[in-house]
Design an enzyme around this catalytic site. Sequence first.
Site, short mmCIF file in Angstrom:
data_model
loop_
_atom_site.label_atom_id
_atom_site.label_comp_id
_atom_site.label_asym_id
_atom_site.label_seq_id
_atom_site.Cartn_x
_atom_site.Cartn_y
_atom_site.Cartn_z
N ARG A 121 -15.28 19.62 -2.85
CA ARG A 121 -14.94 20.80 -2.06
C ARG A 121 -13.53 20.77 -1.48
O ARG A 121 -13.33 20.73 -0.26
CB ARG A 121 -15.99 21.02 -0.96
CG ARG A 121 -17.38 21.18 -1.54
CD ARG A 121 -18.42 21.39 -0.49
NE ARG A 121 -18.47 22.73 0.03
CZ ARG A 121 -19.26 23.11 1.03
NH1 ARG A 121 -20.05 22.25 1.60
NH2 ARG A 121 -19.25 24.36 1.45
N PRO A 122 -12.53 20.81 -2.33
CA PRO A 122 -11.14 20.83 -1.84
C PRO A 122 -10.81 22.12 -1.10
O PRO A 122 -11.57 23.10 -1.18
CB PRO A 122 -10.30 20.71 -3.11
CG PRO A 122 -11.19 21.05 -4.24
CD PRO A 122 -12.61 20.89 -3.79
N ILE A 123 -9.66 22.14 -0.40
CA ILE A 123 -9.23 23.36 0.31
C ILE A 123 -7.84 23.78 -0.16
O ILE A 123 -7.11 24.47 0.54
CB ILE A 123 -9.24 23.17 1.85
CG1 ILE A 123 -8.42 21.94 2.25
CG2 ILE A 123 -10.64 23.12 2.40
CD1 ILE A 123 -7.93 21.99 3.66
N ARG A 399 -29.20 22.58 10.18
CA ARG A 399 -27.87 23.19 10.15
C ARG A 399 -27.96 24.65 9.71
O ARG A 399 -27.07 25.44 10.03
CB ARG A 399 -26.96 22.45 9.18
CG ARG A 399 -26.66 21.03 9.60
CD ARG A 399 -25.73 20.38 8.63
NE ARG A 399 -24.64 21.28 8.31
CZ ARG A 399 -23.99 21.31 7.16
NH1 ARG A 399 -24.30 20.48 6.21
NH2 ARG A 399 -23.02 22.17 6.96
N1 EPU Z 1 -12.77 25.28 -4.39
C1 EPU Z 1 -11.58 24.63 -4.73
N2 EPU Z 1 -10.52 24.75 -3.88
C2 EPU Z 1 -10.60 25.48 -2.73
C3 EPU Z 1 -11.80 26.14 -2.40
C4 EPU Z 1 -12.88 26.01 -3.25
O1 EPU Z 1 -11.50 23.96 -5.75
O2 EPU Z 1 -9.59 25.55 -2.01
C5 EPU Z 1 -13.93 25.16 -5.30
C6 EPU Z 1 -15.11 24.43 -4.65
O3 EPU Z 1 -14.97 23.04 -4.76
C7 EPU Z 1 -16.28 25.00 -5.43
C8 EPU Z 1 -15.85 26.44 -5.68
O4 EPU Z 1 -14.45 26.46 -5.53
O5 EPU Z 1 -16.40 24.32 -6.64
C9 EPU Z 1 -16.46 27.46 -4.76
O6 EPU Z 1 -16.38 26.99 -3.42
P1 EPU Z 1 -16.26 27.95 -2.17
O7 EPU Z 1 -14.93 27.76 -1.55
O8 EPU Z 1 -16.63 29.34 -2.57
O9 EPU Z 1 -17.35 27.35 -1.20
P2 EPU Z 1 -17.22 27.28 0.37
O10 EPU Z 1 -16.48 28.44 0.85
O11 EPU Z 1 -16.78 25.92 0.78
C10 EPU Z 1 -19.35 28.69 0.91
C11 EPU Z 1 -20.62 28.48 1.69
C12 EPU Z 1 -21.52 27.52 0.92
C13 EPU Z 1 -21.82 28.11 -0.45
C14 EPU Z 1 -20.51 28.40 -1.19
C15 EPU Z 1 -20.70 29.10 -2.52
C16 EPU Z 1 -19.91 28.77 3.97
C17 EPU Z 1 -19.63 28.18 5.30
N3 EPU Z 1 -20.28 27.95 3.00
O12 EPU Z 1 -18.76 27.40 0.79
O13 EPU Z 1 -22.71 27.42 1.66
O14 EPU Z 1 -22.59 27.23 -1.20
O15 EPU Z 1 -19.66 29.24 -0.38
O16 EPU Z 1 -21.38 30.29 -2.36
O17 EPU Z 1 -19.79 29.98 3.80
C18 EPU Z 1 -24.70 26.38 2.40
O18 EPU Z 1 -24.83 27.33 3.18
O19 EPU Z 1 -25.59 25.54 2.15
C19 EPU Z 1 -23.43 26.24 1.69
C20 EPU Z 1 -23.04 25.10 1.14
#
Ligand code: EPU
Length: 457
Positions: A121-123, A399
């Site tokens: 989960r990178p940012i 959570r």
């Molecule tokens: N990703 C990247 N770089 C980034 C951001 C994302 O490579 O900068 C990748 C992630 O590693 C992943 C994909 O992109 O493979 C999608 O990730 P996303 O960023 O959409 O996930 P998130 O925003 O971290 C949210 C929910 C998660 C849910 C995912 C997908 C929140 C707080 N969290 O996470 O919820 O699984 O979207 O729908 O909104 C949960 O509630 O159990 C949960 C994990």
Amino acid sequence: MDAFKIQGGVRLRGEVQVSGSKNASLPIMAAALLSSGNSVLQGVPDLADVRAFTQVLERMGVRTKRAGDVLELDASSIAQYEAPHELVRTMRASILVLGPLVARFGSAKVLLPGGCAIGARPIDQHLKGLNRLGAKIELEHDYVLASAPGGLRGTDVVFDMPTVTGTENLLLAATLARGTTVLRNCAREPEVIDLVAALCAMGADIEGAGTHEITVRGCTELRPYIHRVIADRIECGTFLIAGALAGDPLTVVGGVGVVEHQMALIGKLRAVGVEVDIDGDRITVARPSTIGAVDVQTAPYPGFPTDMQAQFMVLLALGKGTSLVTETIFENRLMHVAELNHLGANIRVEGDSAIVNGIPQLSGSTVTATDLRASACLVLAGLVADGETVVRRIDHLDRGYEHLEVKLRAMGARITRFTEIQARTSVRHPRNRQRLGNPALKPQVSLKVGPYSTQAM
Ligand code: EPU
């Protein structure tokens, strides 16, 4: 740590009300940082993640007040533009303060969220986007420092992949940028649309939410919001699967968007023979005489949600035939398979896929939750397994599910929460299996349970 004890085989009947969405509440709480004055968020679930994020905001100087499901947030005077270290560690969503802080105050410092159980989960997309908006991004030890003393300026940002919190962070930042920002390849999840609704209530000028291209015309100031958060589509979906497994029948009653957001799941439920009856915002399901098999591949919204994959696998584990479940969003989100197999399921993991050979019945045992949705999956399995199932480490579940055992008990489930005392090492936890195989690393397991309590988290 708390655990659940579940007596399986009880049919569930009646109605259950869906709570407000966790993943919509968190970014909208972060939006309160964009203005001074009192923002009012209604329908906020009482969850560990929401409480932790409230504390993150409080430590920055946001005044908060909670009464029932209404949370008030006042960011008139912010003491520090920094998210406190020990709290951020506990929740990845804390990164959502980065965009609003740098947009309004020109400075932000947030601990880099590490990987978590379900994947790395990178940012990078958050940081790349903020950098495009003119923020200087530095990484110092474990911290991200973002600064834009002269303010952010509108620009084009193309995400490499649709990221939910990445889209949200950039939306939050772009509302106070000078000029117009166009975000492309955006996430289309309902939680993104709900954030946009709250931002528009603050006076933001945003078009295209729910599509891949969102245009934000920046403004100099926003006012506080009054907003009701959408229903939690993952909690709703989890109850629909409970109904498909044990409903006699079970009606799930939702709030805003509850049916519209379930269409991918409802399609798959129907494909395995579950009758789904929709009446306004009420969805009724019952256990069919035979559960079928179907292939499932997770995808960004409106595809099948990764957050429902583990729970749906319980249904397929009891289906007639073989199903293929493919996880495409997170690289390590099949940890529940080993636990389901411990309950007798016949599931094999190959790469990103699970091959699920349906069996007639699961049998109760002790299993350990590894993440939030995996814990919901194990609770569902326990509801239909023969005999007693103990689900350990339900702090994960707390959570994201509001008073789950209370809601399930009201439908007839026999589920109790208890506190495990001195459970220093989980025998069943996947991480410890290797240790247990090696006598030199064998832990001293001291597992006492009790006293029983029915505390609602
Ligand atoms: N990703 C990247 N770089 C980034 C951001 C994302 O490579 O900068 C990748 C992630 O590693 C992943 C994909 O992109 O493979 C999608 O990730 P996303 O960023 O959409 O996930 P998130 O925003 O971290 C949210 C929910 C998660 C849910 C995912 C997908 C929140 C707080 N969290 O996470 O919820 O699984 O979207 O729908 O909104 C949960 O509630 O159990 C949960 C994990």
